[in-house]
Design a protein around this motif. Structure first.
Motif, PDB file in Angstrom:
ATOM      1  N   LYS A 190     -28.206   3.368 -20.316  1.00 26.28           N
ATOM      2  CA  LYS A 190     -26.880   3.339 -20.901  1.00 26.28           C
ATOM      3  C   LYS A 190     -26.270   1.943 -20.859  1.00 26.28           C
ATOM      4  O   LYS A 190     -25.463   1.589 -21.703  1.00 26.28           O
ATOM      5  CB  LYS A 190     -25.962   4.332 -20.203  1.00 26.28           C
ATOM      6  CG  LYS A 190     -24.775   4.743 -21.065  1.00 26.28           C
ATOM      7  CD  LYS A 190     -24.348   6.163 -20.785  1.00 26.28           C
ATOM      8  CE  LYS A 190     -23.410   6.657 -21.872  1.00 26.28           C
ATOM      9  NZ  LYS A 190     -23.053   8.046 -21.716  1.00 26.28           N
ATOM     10  N   GLU A 234     -26.244  17.662 -20.460  1.00 25.41           N
ATOM     11  CA  GLU A 234     -25.258  17.020 -19.598  1.00 25.41           C
ATOM     12  C   GLU A 234     -25.713  17.002 -18.136  1.00 25.41           C
ATOM     13  O   GLU A 234     -25.598  15.991 -17.451  1.00 25.41           O
ATOM     14  CB  GLU A 234     -23.912  17.712 -19.730  1.00 25.41           C
ATOM     15  CG  GLU A 234     -23.229  17.397 -21.067  1.00 25.41           C
ATOM     16  CD  GLU A 234     -21.878  18.055 -21.188  1.00 25.41           C
ATOM     17  OE1 GLU A 234     -21.481  18.800 -20.261  1.00 25.41           O
ATOM     18  OE2 GLU A 234     -21.204  17.832 -22.193  1.00 25.41           O
ATOM     19  N   SER A 257     -19.634  10.314 -33.134  1.00 26.20           N
ATOM     20  CA  SER A 257     -19.965  11.058 -31.902  1.00 26.20           C
ATOM     21  C   SER A 257     -21.220  11.913 -32.039  1.00 26.20           C
ATOM     22  O   SER A 257     -21.560  12.660 -31.118  1.00 26.20           O
ATOM     23  CB  SER A 257     -18.795  11.954 -31.451  1.00 26.20           C
ATOM     24  OG  SER A 257     -17.643  11.193 -31.191  1.00 26.20           O
ATOM     25  N   GLN A 274     -25.888  17.239 -34.172  1.00 24.40           N
ATOM     26  CA  GLN A 274     -26.236  16.396 -33.029  1.00 24.40           C
ATOM     27  C   GLN A 274     -27.276  15.372 -33.465  1.00 24.40           C
ATOM     28  O   GLN A 274     -28.239  15.682 -34.168  1.00 24.40           O
ATOM     29  CB  GLN A 274     -26.740  17.238 -31.870  1.00 24.40           C
ATOM     30  CG  GLN A 274     -27.939  18.126 -32.180  1.00 24.40           C
ATOM     31  CD  GLN A 274     -28.301  19.009 -31.008  1.00 24.40           C
ATOM     32  OE1 GLN A 274     -28.793  18.539 -29.978  1.00 24.40           O
ATOM     33  NE2 GLN A 274     -28.047  20.315 -31.150  1.00 24.40           N
ATOM     34  N   ASP A 293     -23.556  11.627 -29.187  1.00 23.52           N
ATOM     35  CA  ASP A 293     -23.044  12.182 -27.935  1.00 23.52           C
ATOM     36  C   ASP A 293     -23.310  13.681 -27.820  1.00 23.52           C
ATOM     37  O   ASP A 293     -23.214  14.241 -26.731  1.00 23.52           O
ATOM     38  CB  ASP A 293     -21.540  11.926 -27.813  1.00 23.52           C
ATOM     39  CG  ASP A 293     -21.216  10.451 -27.735  1.00 23.52           C
ATOM     40  OD1 ASP A 293     -22.073   9.690 -27.252  1.00 23.52           O
ATOM     41  OD2 ASP A 293     -20.117  10.050 -28.164  1.00 23.52           O
ATOM     42  N   TRP A 294     -23.610  14.316 -28.933  1.00 24.52           N
ATOM     43  CA  TRP A 294     -23.809  15.771 -28.930  1.00 24.52           C
ATOM     44  C   TRP A 294     -25.255  16.177 -28.686  1.00 24.52           C
ATOM     45  O   TRP A 294     -25.570  17.369 -28.637  1.00 24.52           O
ATOM     46  CB  TRP A 294     -23.349  16.355 -30.275  1.00 24.52           C
ATOM     47  CG  TRP A 294     -21.922  16.085 -30.611  1.00 24.52           C
ATOM     48  CD1 TRP A 294     -20.921  15.758 -29.758  1.00 24.52           C
ATOM     49  CD2 TRP A 294     -21.326  16.110 -31.915  1.00 24.52           C
ATOM     50  NE1 TRP A 294     -19.732  15.575 -30.438  1.00 24.52           N
ATOM     51  CE2 TRP A 294     -19.950  15.779 -31.776  1.00 24.52           C
ATOM     52  CE3 TRP A 294     -21.809  16.375 -33.192  1.00 24.52           C
ATOM     53  CZ2 TRP A 294     -19.076  15.715 -32.852  1.00 24.52           C
ATOM     54  CZ3 TRP A 294     -20.934  16.311 -34.277  1.00 24.52           C
ATOM     55  CH2 TRP A 294     -19.576  15.982 -34.096  1.00 24.52           C
ATOM     56  N   VAL A 346     -27.715   9.491 -24.233  1.00 25.66           N
ATOM     57  CA  VAL A 346     -27.170   9.698 -25.576  1.00 25.66           C
ATOM     58  C   VAL A 346     -26.649   8.380 -26.113  1.00 25.66           C
ATOM     59  O   VAL A 346     -25.893   8.341 -27.061  1.00 25.66           O
ATOM     60  CB  VAL A 346     -26.048  10.752 -25.570  1.00 25.66           C
ATOM     61  CG1 VAL A 346     -26.608  12.110 -25.227  1.00 25.66           C
ATOM     62  CG2 VAL A 346     -24.942  10.373 -24.573  1.00 25.66           C
ATOM     63  N   SER A 347     -27.027   7.278 -25.480  1.00 24.96           N
ATOM     64  CA  SER A 347     -26.606   5.956 -25.926  1.00 24.96           C
ATOM     65  C   SER A 347     -27.627   5.417 -26.917  1.00 24.96           C
ATOM     66  O   SER A 347     -28.612   4.801 -26.540  1.00 24.96           O
ATOM     67  CB  SER A 347     -26.476   5.016 -24.739  1.00 24.96           C
ATOM     68  OG  SER A 347     -26.090   3.735 -25.157  1.00 24.96           O
ATOM     69  N   LYS A 378     -21.097  20.355 -33.338  1.00 30.01           N
ATOM     70  CA  LYS A 378     -21.769  19.692 -32.211  1.00 30.01           C
ATOM     71  C   LYS A 378     -23.218  20.136 -32.088  1.00 30.01           C
ATOM     72  O   LYS A 378     -24.048  19.404 -31.561  1.00 30.01           O
ATOM     73  CB  LYS A 378     -21.022  19.953 -30.910  1.00 30.01           C
ATOM     74  CG  LYS A 378     -19.743  19.153 -30.780  1.00 30.01           C
ATOM     75  CD  LYS A 378     -19.201  19.231 -29.369  1.00 30.01           C
ATOM     76  CE  LYS A 378     -18.030  18.277 -29.195  1.00 30.01           C
ATOM     77  NZ  LYS A 378     -17.558  18.256 -27.795  1.00 30.01           N
TER      78      LYS A 378
END
Length: 570
Positions: A504, A493, A227, A220, A230-231, A563-564, A216
Motif C-alpha cells: 500500500k 477486509e 472507488s 469491484q 476499494d471494493w 486494493v491499492s 460494490k
C-alpha cells in the motif's frame, strides 16, 4: 421481534407484460461503442472484435435478441450526419442478427456530449435518429428495435429527459410508424428514476432499465468507477438479505409497470470479472430469474469483454454464466424477523420534527417544509435542476457492516408528485439502499444493506423531481434478522487487515518491461476490458520481468492482498 412476510407474485410470467417481445439477449459491448480515436482498422482497442461467426454462436446458444451499442456521435460527417461507413457497420450487425433468427436493438451509446451539454447537442441526436430511421425504415418491426439514448445522465436531467424523447419519437414516427422504441430512464437508466419518467403517448414504447446492484459487488475492480478498486473482494452469496434487496427492487418496477401497463426490458445487467466467479454466477442467475418471474425481457452485459459470457481467446463460453441466464429455478418467498430497536429518532414527527433537517440546497429550487399533525409536509414550488436540491434528512445514524435493515414510511399529498428516499454515508455519499415513490403511497419499504460500518450515515428524502406537496409520516429504520445471518461485508477486509504490509505504501509502475511493486508481491496486469494479460511474482527487491510482449497502452496492475491499484503506461 415482529415477524415479517414479503409477498411475491409466484405465478408464471406476468400476463400484462409477456417477454416474447424481446426475450433473452446479450449486448455486443466494447465494440461499436468504443471511441473512434481508439479504433484501428475497424477493431476496437477496447479489445473486442466481432465477426459473422459470433452471431451464429450467440444464436446457437438460444438467445433471442442482440443489443448493439453504437457510438454514432463519434462518426459524423461535416454536416453532423452519420457517416455512411459507420452506418454500414451497424447495418451489417443488424443483418447478421436477424439472419440468425434474433431481434436487433440499435442503441445510441456513449453520446458523451449529451451528458455534458445536452442543449447544444440535442439537434445532433435528432439528426442521428433521422438517419437511423431512414436506413432501417423497411426492416420488419418485429425484428429491429430502436433505443433512443443509453443511460441519460449528467446535464441531461430528469426535467430535460422528460422533454427530449417526445421530440425524438416524432422524428422516428415520420418514417417508422409502428417501430418498437426503447425508452431509458434518466440518471444512468436506473430503477429509481422510473416513476419520475414522463412517458410519451405511443402504443409501441418499451421501458428499458439497467441493473447493477449492489455496485460494490458488480463493479469491484472497475477502473472507470470511483472507488472501484476499494471494493475488491466484495461477495454476493445469495443470502436471504441479499435476495430480499434485489427482489424488492424488481417488485417495485413490476407493480408500477402493471399499473401503467408498461413493457419492461432490462437492457444491461452483469458483474465485472474481478468479482469471484461463483458469486457472479449466483448473482446473474438471480437477476435472470427475477426478470422472467416478473415478465421482463433482458439483454445481459455483455458478450466477450470484462463482463463477458464468451472467452474470445479460448473460443469458449463461460458455461456456468450462460446456464445462469437460462436456468428455470423458481423464485421463492423469504421470511425474516424485525428487530425491536428503532434507529430513526422522532419518526412520527410528534416532537415538531426534532432531529430532522429540512433544506433547499440548490439555488435553482424553491420549497417550504414544516412538521404538521399529519407528518412532515414539503411543498416544492420550483423544481431544482438537481434532485438533491430539496431535502428532508436525519443524520448521525449508525449502521453495522454485514447487517441489513428495512426502511419504511408513508407518504400522502398531491397525486403524481415524485420523491426518492435513501440511506447513504455522510462522508462520500455511497448509498446503501434507496426507493423511488410516487405520491400517495402507503407502507413504502426499502432494503438497506450496510456493506461497511459507517457512523454516521443519514436518511435522506429527495424532493427535487416535481412540484407539489408531499407529507412524510411513520418513518422507521430497523435491522432485519434472517435465518442465515450471513455477512455480506467485503470478504477481503479481514485478510487485508492481516496483510497491510509493503504494497500500500509502494509505488507500482512498469519501466522497460520491469514491474516494481513490493517484495514477493503476486500481481496481474489487466487490460481495460478486464482481460488478464500477464501474471507473476516480484522478487525480494520487489521487481519482476514482464516476459510477454504487450502493445503500448494503459493497463491496471492488480496486486494480491491490497486494493491499492495504480494505472500504468508502457
Amino acid at each position: 421481534m415482529k415477524k415479517i412476510f414479503i409477498p411475491v407474485f409466484l405465478s408464471a410470467v406476468s400476463v400484462f407484460c409477456e417477454v416474447s417481445f424481446l426475450g433473452r439477449g446479450v449486448n455486443l459491448g466494447n465494440w461499436l461503442d468504443a471511441p473512434k480515436s481508439q479504433s484501428l482498422d475497424g477493431v476496437s482497442s477496447w479489445g473486442v472484435e466481432i465477426n459473422a461467426d459470433d452471431f451464429v454462436n450467440i444464436a446457437q446458444k438460444g438467445f433471442d435478441n442482440v443489443r448493439i451499442p453504437a457510438r454514432f456521435s463519434d462518426y459524423l460527417t461535416a454536416q453532423k450526419r452519420v457517416s455512411p461507413e459507420f452506418m454500414a457497420k451497424v447495418k451489417w450487425a443488424v443483418d447478421n442478427t436477424i439472419n440468425n433468427g434474433m431481434k436487433a436493438i440499435i442503441d445510441v451509446h456513449h453520446f458523451d456530449e449529451m451528458t455534458t451539454a445536452p442543449e447544444n447537442n440535442i439537434e445532433i441526436l435528432k439528426n442521428i435518429w433521422q438517419d437511423i430511421s431512414l436506413e432501417f425504415k423497411d426492416y420488419d418491426n418485429s425484428k429491429v428495435f430502436f433505443e433512443l439514448l443509453n443511460e441519460p445522465s449528467g446535464a441531461t436531467t430528469i426535467e430535460l429527459w422528460n422533454k427530449y424523447p417526445e421530440e425524438l419519437i416524432k422524428i422516428i414516427r415520420n418514417t417508422n410508424k409502428t417501430r418498437p422504441i426503447l425508452l431509458a430512464t434518466a440518471d444512468w437508466g436506473g430503477f429509481a428514476t422510473l416513476k419520475p419518467l414522463k412517458i410519451p403517448e405511443d402504443d409501441n414504447l418499451i421501458i428499458t432499465l439497467h441493473y447493477y446492484s449492489p455496485m460494490k459487488f458488480t463493479h469491484q475492480g472497475a477502473d472507470w468507477v470511483e472507488s472501484g478498486f476499494d471494493w475488491l473482494g466484495t461477495r454476493w452469496t445469495a443470502t436471504v438479505a441479499q435476495k430480499l434487496a434485489m427482489k424488492k427492487d424488481f417488485e417495485e418496477v413490476y407493480n408500477y409497470a402493471k399499473d401503467k401497463n408498461l413493457k419492461i426490458h432490462i437492457g444491461e445487467f452483469g458483474a465485472y470479472n474481478p468479482a469471484k466467479y461463483e458469486d457472479r454466477v449466483l448473482w446473474t442467475e438471480y437477476v435472470a430469474r427475477l426478470c422472467e418471474h416478473f415478465g421482463f425481457a433482458f439483454s445481459y452485459w455483455e458478450y466477450s469483454a470484462g463482463f463477458g459470457l464468451f472467452n474470445p481467446t479460448a473460443k469458449k463460453w463461460r458455461e456456468e454464466l450462460v446456464t445462469a441466464l437460462f436456468s428455470t429455478e423458481e423464485i421463492t418467498d423469504e421470511n425474516y424477523t424485525l428487530s425491536d430497536n428503532e434507529i430513526i429518532r422522532d419518526g412520527n414527527f410528534e416532537y415538531a420534527g426534532s432531529n430532522w433537517i429540512f433544506g433547499v440546497w440548490h439555488e435553482s429550487g424553491k420549497a417550504t417544509g414544516s412538521a404538521t399533525a399529519d407528518g412532515f409536509s414539503v411543498t416544492v414550488t420550483k423544481v431544482p435542476t438537481e434532485t438533491w436540491g430539496v431535502q428532508l434528512l436525519q443524520d448521525k445514524l449508525a449502521v453495522e457492516a454485514g447487517k441489513t435493515y428495512i426502511l419504511s414510511f408513508d407518504v400522502s399529498g398531491d397525486d403524481g408528485m415524485s420523491l426518492n428516499a435513501c440511506v447513504e454515508t455522510d462522508k462520500d455519499y455511497v448509498q446503501f439502499g434507496s426507493v423511488a415513490v410516487s405520491v400517495p403511497a402507503k407502507n413504502v419499504t426499502a432494503i438497506i444493506q450496510a456493506q461497511e460500518t459507517e457512523n454516521p450515515v443519514r436518511l435522506i428524502f429527495n424532493f427535487g423531481y416535481s412540484a407539489g406537496t408531499a407529507i412524510i409520516s411513520n418513518v422507521s429504520l430497523k435491522e432485519i434478522i434472517t435465518d442465515d445471518n450471513t455477512s455480506i461485508v467485503n470478504e477481503s477486509e479481514k485478510e487485508n487487515a492481516k496483510n497491510k504490509i509493503s504494497v500500500k505504501n509502494h509505488k507500482v509502475f512498469i519501466s522497460k518491461n520491469i514491474i516494481n511493486a513490493a517484495p514477493n508481491a503476486e500481481f496481474e496486469i489487466v487490460s481495460v476490458n478486464g482481460k488478464i494479460l500477464f501474471s507473476g511474482k516480484c522478487d525480494d527487491n520487489g521487481k519482476a520481468t514482464i516476459t510477454k510482449g504487450m502493445p503500448k497502452g494503459v493497463y491496471t496492475i492488480r496486486v494480491k492482498n491490497t486494493v491499492s491499484l495504480k494505472y500504468v503506461e508502457k
